[in-house]
Design a protein around this motif. Sequence first.
Motif, PDB file in Angstrom:
ATOM      1  N   LYS A 179       0.817  -1.215   0.000  1.00 58.73           N
ATOM      2  CA  LYS A 179       0.000   0.000   0.000  1.00 58.73           C
ATOM      3  C   LYS A 179       0.852   1.267   0.000  1.00 58.73           C
ATOM      4  O   LYS A 179       0.372   2.333  -0.399  1.00 58.73           O
ATOM      5  CB  LYS A 179      -0.928  -0.004   1.217  1.00 58.73           C
ATOM      6  N   ASP A 180       2.092   1.157   0.441  1.00 61.60           N
ATOM      7  CA  ASP A 180       2.986   2.320   0.463  1.00 61.60           C
ATOM      8  C   ASP A 180       3.704   2.541  -0.866  1.00 61.60           C
ATOM      9  O   ASP A 180       4.369   3.569  -1.047  1.00 61.60           O
ATOM     10  CB  ASP A 180       4.025   2.169   1.573  1.00 61.60           C
ATOM     11  N   LEU A 181       3.597   1.592  -1.792  1.00 64.05           N
ATOM     12  CA  LEU A 181       4.227   1.769  -3.103  1.00 64.05           C
ATOM     13  C   LEU A 181       3.457   2.796  -3.914  1.00 64.05           C
ATOM     14  O   LEU A 181       2.233   2.886  -3.814  1.00 64.05           O
ATOM     15  CB  LEU A 181       4.272   0.437  -3.859  1.00 64.05           C
ATOM     16  N   PRO A 182       4.151   3.591  -4.724  1.00 61.51           N
ATOM     17  CA  PRO A 182       3.466   4.611  -5.539  1.00 61.51           C
ATOM     18  C   PRO A 182       2.456   3.989  -6.497  1.00 61.51           C
ATOM     19  O   PRO A 182       2.785   3.068  -7.248  1.00 61.51           O
ATOM     20  CB  PRO A 182       4.612   5.271  -6.298  1.00 61.51           C
ATOM     21  N   ARG A 183       1.246   4.489  -6.488  1.00 63.95           N
ATOM     22  CA  ARG A 183       0.209   3.986  -7.383  1.00 63.95           C
ATOM     23  C   ARG A 183       0.529   4.283  -8.842  1.00 63.95           C
ATOM     24  O   ARG A 183       0.030   3.609  -9.741  1.00 63.95           O
ATOM     25  CB  ARG A 183      -1.132   4.610  -7.016  1.00 63.95           C
ATOM     26  N   GLU A 184       1.364   5.308  -9.061  1.00 59.70           N
ATOM     27  CA  GLU A 184       1.714   5.658 -10.437  1.00 59.70           C
ATOM     28  C   GLU A 184       2.407   4.510 -11.157  1.00 59.70           C
ATOM     29  O   GLU A 184       2.269   4.348 -12.375  1.00 59.70           O
ATOM     30  CB  GLU A 184       2.611   6.908 -10.454  1.00 59.70           C
ATOM     31  N   LEU A 185       3.185   3.721 -10.407  1.00 60.41           N
ATOM     32  CA  LEU A 185       3.865   2.581 -11.015  1.00 60.41           C
ATOM     33  C   LEU A 185       2.860   1.566 -11.561  1.00 60.41           C
ATOM     34  O   LEU A 185       3.013   1.057 -12.681  1.00 60.41           O
ATOM     35  CB  LEU A 185       4.771   1.901  -9.985  1.00 60.41           C
ATOM     36  N   ILE A 186       1.836   1.273 -10.772  1.00 55.11           N
ATOM     37  CA  ILE A 186       0.836   0.311 -11.200  1.00 55.11           C
ATOM     38  C   ILE A 186       0.035   0.855 -12.373  1.00 55.11           C
ATOM     39  O   ILE A 186      -0.222   0.135 -13.360  1.00 55.11           O
ATOM     40  CB  ILE A 186      -0.104  -0.039 -10.031  1.00 55.11           C
ATOM     41  N   GLU A 187      -0.348   2.121 -12.298  1.00 53.61           N
ATOM     42  CA  GLU A 187      -1.131   2.724 -13.379  1.00 53.61           C
ATOM     43  C   GLU A 187      -0.331   2.784 -14.671  1.00 53.61           C
ATOM     44  O   GLU A 187      -0.875   2.526 -15.762  1.00 53.61           O
ATOM     45  CB  GLU A 187      -1.575   4.129 -12.962  1.00 53.61           C
ATOM     46  N   ALA A 188       0.947   3.116 -14.570  1.00 53.16           N
ATOM     47  CA  ALA A 188       1.785   3.162 -15.772  1.00 53.16           C
ATOM     48  C   ALA A 188       1.913   1.778 -16.402  1.00 53.16           C
ATOM     49  O   ALA A 188       1.865   1.628 -17.627  1.00 53.16           O
ATOM     50  CB  ALA A 188       3.155   3.723 -15.426  1.00 53.16           C
ATOM     51  N   ALA A 189       2.066   0.753 -15.568  1.00 49.26           N
ATOM     52  CA  ALA A 189       2.168  -0.609 -16.093  1.00 49.26           C
ATOM     53  C   ALA A 189       0.869  -1.046 -16.752  1.00 49.26           C
ATOM     54  O   ALA A 189       0.877  -1.717 -17.798  1.00 49.26           O
ATOM     55  CB  ALA A 189       2.529  -1.573 -14.956  1.00 49.26           C
ATOM     56  N   ARG A 190      -0.274  -0.648 -16.175  1.00 47.38           N
ATOM     57  CA  ARG A 190      -1.560  -1.000 -16.783  1.00 47.38           C
ATOM     58  C   ARG A 190      -1.744  -0.294 -18.118  1.00 47.38           C
ATOM     59  O   ARG A 190      -2.280  -0.870 -19.076  1.00 47.38           O
ATOM     60  CB  ARG A 190      -2.698  -0.628 -15.832  1.00 47.38           C
ATOM     61  N   VAL A 191      -1.303   0.953 -18.183  1.00 42.98           N
ATOM     62  CA  VAL A 191      -1.397   1.697 -19.443  1.00 42.98           C
ATOM     63  C   VAL A 191      -0.550   1.032 -20.523  1.00 42.98           C
ATOM     64  O   VAL A 191      -0.934   0.980 -21.701  1.00 42.98           O
ATOM     65  CB  VAL A 191      -0.962   3.165 -19.231  1.00 42.98           C
ATOM     66  N   GLU A 192       0.598   0.483 -20.132  1.00 41.42           N
ATOM     67  CA  GLU A 192       1.467  -0.197 -21.087  1.00 41.42           C
ATOM     68  C   GLU A 192       0.927  -1.570 -21.503  1.00 41.42           C
ATOM     69  O   GLU A 192       1.523  -2.234 -22.347  1.00 41.42           O
ATOM     70  CB  GLU A 192       2.863  -0.363 -20.488  1.00 41.42           C
ATOM     71  N   GLY A 193      -0.168  -1.986 -20.901  1.00 45.31           N
ATOM     72  CA  GLY A 193      -0.775  -3.252 -21.281  1.00 45.31           C
ATOM     73  C   GLY A 193      -0.321  -4.446 -20.482  1.00 45.31           C
ATOM     74  O   GLY A 193      -0.585  -5.593 -20.872  1.00 45.31           O
ATOM     75  N   ALA A 194       0.340  -4.224 -19.359  1.00 44.33           N
ATOM     76  CA  ALA A 194       0.815  -5.334 -18.540  1.00 44.33           C
ATOM     77  C   ALA A 194      -0.347  -5.988 -17.808  1.00 44.33           C
ATOM     78  O   ALA A 194      -1.279  -5.310 -17.346  1.00 44.33           O
ATOM     79  CB  ALA A 194       1.850  -4.836 -17.532  1.00 44.33           C
ATOM     80  N   SER A 195      -0.302  -7.309 -17.691  1.00 39.15           N
ATOM     81  CA  SER A 195      -1.308  -8.031 -16.925  1.00 39.15           C
ATOM     82  C   SER A 195      -1.007  -7.901 -15.439  1.00 39.15           C
ATOM     83  O   SER A 195       0.086  -7.474 -15.039  1.00 39.15           O
ATOM     84  CB  SER A 195      -1.324  -9.502 -17.336  1.00 39.15           C
ATOM     85  N   TRP A 196      -1.988  -8.291 -14.612  1.00 36.72           N
ATOM     86  CA  TRP A 196      -1.752  -8.223 -13.169  1.00 36.72           C
ATOM     87  C   TRP A 196      -0.619  -9.144 -12.742  1.00 36.72           C
ATOM     88  O   TRP A 196       0.147  -8.818 -11.841  1.00 36.72           O
ATOM     89  CB  TRP A 196      -3.019  -8.584 -12.408  1.00 36.72           C
ATOM     90  N   TRP A 197      -0.473 -10.297 -13.363  1.00 40.37           N
ATOM     91  CA  TRP A 197       0.627 -11.200 -13.044  1.00 40.37           C
ATOM     92  C   TRP A 197       1.966 -10.568 -13.406  1.00 40.37           C
ATOM     93  O   TRP A 197       2.936 -10.684 -12.649  1.00 40.37           O
ATOM     94  CB  TRP A 197       0.445 -12.524 -13.772  1.00 40.37           C
ATOM     95  N   GLN A 198       2.027  -9.906 -14.545  1.00 41.79           N
ATOM     96  CA  GLN A 198       3.268  -9.233 -14.942  1.00 41.79           C
ATOM     97  C   GLN A 198       3.597  -8.094 -13.990  1.00 41.79           C
ATOM     98  O   GLN A 198       4.767  -7.879 -13.658  1.00 41.79           O
ATOM     99  CB  GLN A 198       3.136  -8.726 -16.370  1.00 41.79           C
ATOM    100  N   ILE A 199       2.565  -7.371 -13.528  1.00 39.74           N
ATOM    101  CA  ILE A 199       2.808  -6.281 -12.578  1.00 39.74           C
ATOM    102  C   ILE A 199       3.342  -6.846 -11.260  1.00 39.74           C
ATOM    103  O   ILE A 199       4.277  -6.295 -10.666  1.00 39.74           O
ATOM    104  CB  ILE A 199       1.507  -5.488 -12.340  1.00 39.74           C
ATOM    105  N   TYR A 200       2.747  -7.952 -10.817  1.00 39.73           N
ATOM    106  CA  TYR A 200       3.216  -8.586  -9.587  1.00 39.73           C
ATOM    107  C   TYR A 200       4.669  -9.039  -9.720  1.00 39.73           C
ATOM    108  O   TYR A 200       5.490  -8.793  -8.822  1.00 39.73           O
ATOM    109  CB  TYR A 200       2.304  -9.776  -9.264  1.00 39.73           C
ATOM    110  N   ARG A 201       4.975  -9.690 -10.839  1.00 42.63           N
ATOM    111  CA  ARG A 201       6.287 -10.316 -10.985  1.00 42.63           C
ATOM    112  C   ARG A 201       7.380  -9.320 -11.366  1.00 42.63           C
ATOM    113  O   ARG A 201       8.514  -9.433 -10.879  1.00 42.63           O
ATOM    114  CB  ARG A 201       6.208 -11.424 -12.037  1.00 42.63           C
ATOM    115  N   ARG A 202       7.066  -8.329 -12.203  1.00 42.40           N
ATOM    116  CA  ARG A 202       8.100  -7.455 -12.755  1.00 42.40           C
ATOM    117  C   ARG A 202       8.143  -6.064 -12.134  1.00 42.40           C
ATOM    118  O   ARG A 202       9.154  -5.372 -12.268  1.00 42.40           O
ATOM    119  CB  ARG A 202       7.905  -7.321 -14.267  1.00 42.40           C
TER     120      ARG A 202
END
Length: 292
Positions: A179-202
């Motif tokens: 919860k303390d990680l920047p949300r921008e990282l997750i949003e940027a990864a989603r915009v790039e088309g990354a899946s939730w598994w890819q976001i978790y792993r990478r």
Amino acid sequence: MATISADNHGLRLAVRYVVLTLIAVIFIFPLLFMVMSSLKPSDQLLRDTASLRAFLPVGDIGFDNYTDAFSRAPVGLFVFNSVLVTGVTVLLSLFLCSLAAFSFAFLKWKGRDLLLGIIIATLIVPFETIAIPLLLLVSKLPWIGLEGLQFGWLNTYRVQIIPWIADGLTVFLFVQYFKDLPRELIEAARVEGASWWQIYRRVVMPLAGPVLATAAILKFLVMYNQYLWPLIVVQQESYRPVMVGLQYFFQLDTAWGEIMAYLTIITVPVLAFYLVMQRAFISSIASTGVKG
């Protein structure tokens, strides 16, 4: 004024180092006593406890207690069992609990907060209250192994591992960190088309070094020090861990020198694991450049 300020800073630094050194010495004393006692005969060990000789390698020093300990009990087998059970449990726990925490921290689904509250509430439930029901459960569970379908998990490694894979504390630690990680990282990864598994792993897990090391150390200590559960579910010597093996040295005559030798031996994996995790923790802190 600059000289006075520098002197005050040097004095504060010296006081800080003195205090830290005293704290370190206090924590080292029990280990030093254990190691020194393991080198002395039992009668000398008991005499030396009344003085500072207990912390010094004086008197009749030798390694007889170690050879006697290995003669009295299969120490190597007990250490292997504990390291195997603890290592497998820690790895599976970090993976599954981090996955669960990822879903609690980043995914939105119905009943998420309620379920997280229930998981955290399990921290106040003592293990003794569920030990007997859990024993009845694992004694009837089926398992497909090399010999085919079997019923009952008693006297196995899996009965010491699987019930302890998931726990509320580990999930809570990961949730709070995620919860303390920047949300921008997750949003940027989603915009790039990354899946939730890819976001978790990478994205998320490469940044989770500090919480991985912390959770691993806590889980390692809990599993390595297991006594009640293995005592209940393991009767065969070939599956017993180190804490259950300690009772071998209280049978017939209590050999305190051998007990100290045994404790010294089983402490080595703990110290080694802690040093490895400490180095991993420091490295992850140094390599993480994420800012909120």
